[in-house]
Each structure stands twice: as C-alpha cells, then as structure tokens.
Design a protein around this motif. Structure first.
Motif, PDB file in Angstrom:
ATOM      1  N   PRO A  16      32.444  37.932  37.453  1.00  0.00           N
ATOM      2  CA  PRO A  16      32.745  37.283  36.171  1.00  0.00           C
ATOM      3  C   PRO A  16      34.218  36.927  36.094  1.00  0.00           C
ATOM      4  O   PRO A  16      35.062  37.551  36.746  1.00  0.00           O
ATOM      5  CB  PRO A  16      32.381  38.361  35.130  1.00  0.00           C
ATOM      6  CG  PRO A  16      31.524  39.346  35.852  1.00  0.00           C
ATOM      7  CD  PRO A  16      31.938  39.305  37.289  1.00  0.00           C
ATOM      8  N   LEU A  17      34.555  35.938  35.278  1.00  0.00           N
ATOM      9  CA  LEU A  17      35.934  35.482  35.175  1.00  0.00           C
ATOM     10  C   LEU A  17      36.891  36.626  34.868  1.00  0.00           C
ATOM     11  O   LEU A  17      37.989  36.694  35.433  1.00  0.00           O
ATOM     12  CB  LEU A  17      36.045  34.398  34.094  1.00  0.00           C
ATOM     13  CG  LEU A  17      37.440  33.829  33.828  1.00  0.00           C
ATOM     14  CD1 LEU A  17      38.062  33.251  35.098  1.00  0.00           C
ATOM     15  CD2 LEU A  17      37.382  32.762  32.735  1.00  0.00           C
ATOM     16  N   ILE A  18      36.486  37.528  34.032  1.00  0.00           N
ATOM     17  CA  ILE A  18      37.370  38.628  33.625  1.00  0.00           C
ATOM     18  C   ILE A  18      37.777  39.496  34.809  1.00  0.00           C
ATOM     19  O   ILE A  18      38.846  40.125  34.810  1.00  0.00           O
ATOM     20  CB  ILE A  18      36.686  39.486  32.533  1.00  0.00           C
ATOM     21  CG1 ILE A  18      37.674  40.439  31.891  1.00  0.00           C
ATOM     22  CG2 ILE A  18      35.486  40.211  33.075  1.00  0.00           C
ATOM     23  CD1 ILE A  18      38.727  39.791  31.060  1.00  0.00           C
ATOM     24  N   GLU A  19      36.959  39.525  35.865  1.00  0.00           N
ATOM     25  CA  GLU A  19      37.244  40.341  37.041  1.00  0.00           C
ATOM     26  C   GLU A  19      38.005  39.585  38.128  1.00  0.00           C
ATOM     27  O   GLU A  19      38.482  40.194  39.093  1.00  0.00           O
ATOM     28  CB  GLU A  19      35.934  40.886  37.631  1.00  0.00           C
ATOM     29  CG  GLU A  19      35.103  41.716  36.675  1.00  0.00           C
ATOM     30  CD  GLU A  19      35.817  42.978  36.216  1.00  0.00           C
ATOM     31  OE1 GLU A  19      36.689  43.469  36.969  1.00  0.00           O
ATOM     32  OE2 GLU A  19      35.516  43.468  35.110  1.00  0.00           O
ATOM     33  N   ARG A  20      38.116  38.288  37.995  1.00  0.00           N
ATOM     34  CA  ARG A  20      38.704  37.492  39.081  1.00  0.00           C
ATOM     35  C   ARG A  20      40.221  37.647  39.169  1.00  0.00           C
ATOM     36  O   ARG A  20      40.804  37.396  40.224  1.00  0.00           O
ATOM     37  CB  ARG A  20      38.335  36.014  38.905  1.00  0.00           C
ATOM     38  CG  ARG A  20      36.832  35.768  39.016  1.00  0.00           C
ATOM     39  CD  ARG A  20      36.452  34.328  38.736  1.00  0.00           C
ATOM     40  NE  ARG A  20      35.050  34.238  38.353  1.00  0.00           N
ATOM     41  CZ  ARG A  20      34.469  33.166  37.847  1.00  0.00           C
ATOM     42  NH1 ARG A  20      35.186  32.057  37.670  1.00  0.00           N
ATOM     43  NH2 ARG A  20      33.194  33.190  37.506  1.00  0.00           N
ATOM     44  N   PHE A  21      40.856  38.048  38.092  1.00  0.00           N
ATOM     45  CA  PHE A  21      42.301  38.280  38.135  1.00  0.00           C
ATOM     46  C   PHE A  21      42.621  39.390  39.144  1.00  0.00           C
ATOM     47  O   PHE A  21      43.518  39.249  39.986  1.00  0.00           O
ATOM     48  CB  PHE A  21      42.812  38.665  36.745  1.00  0.00           C
ATOM     49  CG  PHE A  21      42.601  37.601  35.710  1.00  0.00           C
ATOM     50  CD1 PHE A  21      43.558  36.629  35.490  1.00  0.00           C
ATOM     51  CD2 PHE A  21      41.426  37.566  34.960  1.00  0.00           C
ATOM     52  CE1 PHE A  21      43.368  35.641  34.537  1.00  0.00           C
ATOM     53  CE2 PHE A  21      41.223  36.584  33.999  1.00  0.00           C
ATOM     54  CZ  PHE A  21      42.184  35.622  33.785  1.00  0.00           C
ATOM     55  N   LYS A  22      41.890  40.468  39.066  1.00  0.00           N
ATOM     56  CA  LYS A  22      42.081  41.581  39.999  1.00  0.00           C
ATOM     57  C   LYS A  22      41.802  41.142  41.429  1.00  0.00           C
ATOM     58  O   LYS A  22      42.554  41.472  42.358  1.00  0.00           O
ATOM     59  CB  LYS A  22      41.181  42.750  39.616  1.00  0.00           C
ATOM     60  CG  LYS A  22      41.287  43.944  40.542  1.00  0.00           C
ATOM     61  CD  LYS A  22      40.347  45.063  40.092  1.00  0.00           C
ATOM     62  CE  LYS A  22      40.440  46.270  41.017  1.00  0.00           C
ATOM     63  NZ  LYS A  22      39.501  47.353  40.575  1.00  0.00           N
ATOM     64  N   ALA A  23      40.709  40.367  41.603  1.00  0.00           N
ATOM     65  CA  ALA A  23      40.350  39.915  42.949  1.00  0.00           C
ATOM     66  C   ALA A  23      41.441  39.035  43.544  1.00  0.00           C
ATOM     67  O   ALA A  23      41.769  39.143  44.731  1.00  0.00           O
ATOM     68  CB  ALA A  23      39.020  39.164  42.899  1.00  0.00           C
ATOM     69  N   ALA A  24      42.012  38.160  42.727  1.00  0.00           N
ATOM     70  CA  ALA A  24      43.080  37.287  43.220  1.00  0.00           C
ATOM     71  C   ALA A  24      44.295  38.097  43.633  1.00  0.00           C
ATOM     72  O   ALA A  24      44.909  37.836  44.676  1.00  0.00           O
ATOM     73  CB  ALA A  24      43.452  36.268  42.143  1.00  0.00           C
TER      74      ALA A  24
END
Length: 256
Positions: A16-24
């Motif tokens: 989900p978008l909310i988790e993509r910050f951490k992934a980036a």
C-alpha cells in the motif's frame, strides 16, 4: 552524481502507498515523488517523510478523469472552477510537504474542433497555478505525454513545451521532461536535455518501449545518465517506470 527519486505511484506497488515510503528508504532513496498523493492526508505523508528521512520532491495537481481515459482537468474549458479548486487543494498539501516542484498535467482534447480553445484554457490555468505556487517558493512544471499512450494529449513534444514557456515567459515555470514519453514520440532526449537544461525543472525516465525499468527496452541508460550529468542539470531525476518483476529486483540501474 545524479540525484534519483522513487515515484511511489509506480514503484513498490506490491505494498500500500503508506508502506512505500519505508520501502524506498530501505532501497537507498533519499527522495520520493507521488503522482497524486490525495488519498493520504498531508499530515500522514509528512509523518512518513519525517520518520524515514525522505524528501518529497514532486507531486501533481489532481487531474480528474485523465488516467481513466478522459480529458483531465487543466485544459477543459468547462472545468475551470474545478481546476482552481484542485489548485487550492494542492496548495494545502504543498504548504506542509514543501515539494520543490508541482506538475500540472495538460490533459487531452478528444473533440475535433476544440483544440485551440483547450490550449487557451490550459495556458490560462497553467499561469493561474504558477501564481498560486510561486509565493510558496515552489516551481511549477508541466509535462508532454506521448499520444500512443494518451491519444489526444494536447502537449506531446519538446517543441510544444518550449513554445509554452516562450509564450508565458515566467521564471517560475519549467518543463517536466519525461524521457520515456519523448523517446516514444521519436525525439532525442539526450540532445534535448543538453540544449535546454536551464528550462527543465524535473526529469523522469522509463525504458522504451514498454515503460519498464532500464534494461527492458532500447535506451542505453548508462549513456543517458552520463548525458544528463554532462548537461549540467542539477535537479532530481525521477524513476517513473512499471517494474518488470518485483520493484527491488528492478533497481540495478542505480549502479550505472
């Protein structure tokens, strides 16, 4: 050394978008961009940026039905009021998130005899947006998109973008130059970037054809990245591609 951003609307979509910050951040990015961030509140986005030490470089003004095959928002005469409301929403987000640039997508004209009116409307709306964003210290950018992927898109060449800049003559207005879209239209992105570096406010890339990561199409990205660096361009370069396979496995280009 080029500065890369991860476009969270297209990368790390396994989450989900909310988790993509951490992934980036875990993938090594220090900056991100989002096409349309409005499904999350500005406060939530700010918390994620702060938590992971990320900068949000760029996002777009809302574009209505553009991605669903419609004409969008910025060029449609009957949607002027809705565009202004979208700009007001963007200003609210920008006040908290402080991006370097905001992109205004021109949109499409699907009628045969209305292009002139649509271009006039876009010109007026683009100037309106720049008036709103400039006091915040934010660049306004606009983008040409290829007419294979988006038939009827009213701005679809480097020459058209240059003409718009010449018409408006604003120091706060720049091109967003997308290598994939302009390569698809038969242009030479490396030569264009070298000649018009001072007029470009943001660069995005994907391989061509296919819009996958570097190495999945015909563009030599080792040469392309070198050309961007040699041009003197000092802004951000956004990875806006559709990963073939898992996002993490598509990032080999970072070592080019």
């Amino acid at each position: 050394m080029l500065k890369f951003t991860a476009n969270l609307s297209m990368l790390f979509t396994e989450q989900p978008l909310i988790e993509r910050f951490k992934a980036a951040r875990q993938a090594g990015f220090s900056a991100v961009e989002i096409q349309f961030p409005y499904d999350l509140s500005a406060a939530v986005i700010k918390d994620r940026l702060d938590e992971y030490g990320l900068q949000l470089v760029l996002f777009n003004v809302a574009a209505d039905d553009l991605l669903q095959g419609g004409e969008g928002l910025a060029c449609v005469p009957e949607k002027r009021d809705r565009f202004r409301r979208a700009v007001a929403q963007t200003v609210e987000y920008a006040g908290l998130l402080k991006p370097e640039a905001i992109n205004v997508l021109p949109g499409r004209c699907l009628g045969k005899n209305c292009l002139g009116h649509y271009m006039e409307t876009f010109t007026e709306n683009l100037s309106f947006a720049a008036d709103a964003f400039s006091p915040l210290g934010i660049k306004t950018v606009f983008e040409a998109i290829n007419t294979n992927d988006m038939p009827g898109f009213i701005i679809h060449s480097g020459a058209q973008m240059l003409s718009m800049l010449d018409q408006l003559k604003r120091p706060d207005l720049f091109m967003q130059y997308d290598i994939y879209h302009m390569q698809t239209m038969g242009e030479n992105p490396a030569e264009f970037i070298a000649e018009y570096t001072d007029k470009i406010g943001h660069i995005q890339f994907a391989d061509c054809p296919g819009r996958g990561q570097p190495g999945t199409g015909q563009i030599n990205f080792e040469r392309m990245f070198s050309a961007i660096g040699e041009s003197g361009y000092s802004g951000w370069v956004g990875a806006e591609y559709k990963p073939v396979g898992a996002t993490e496995e598509s990032l080999n280009w970072l070592t080019l």
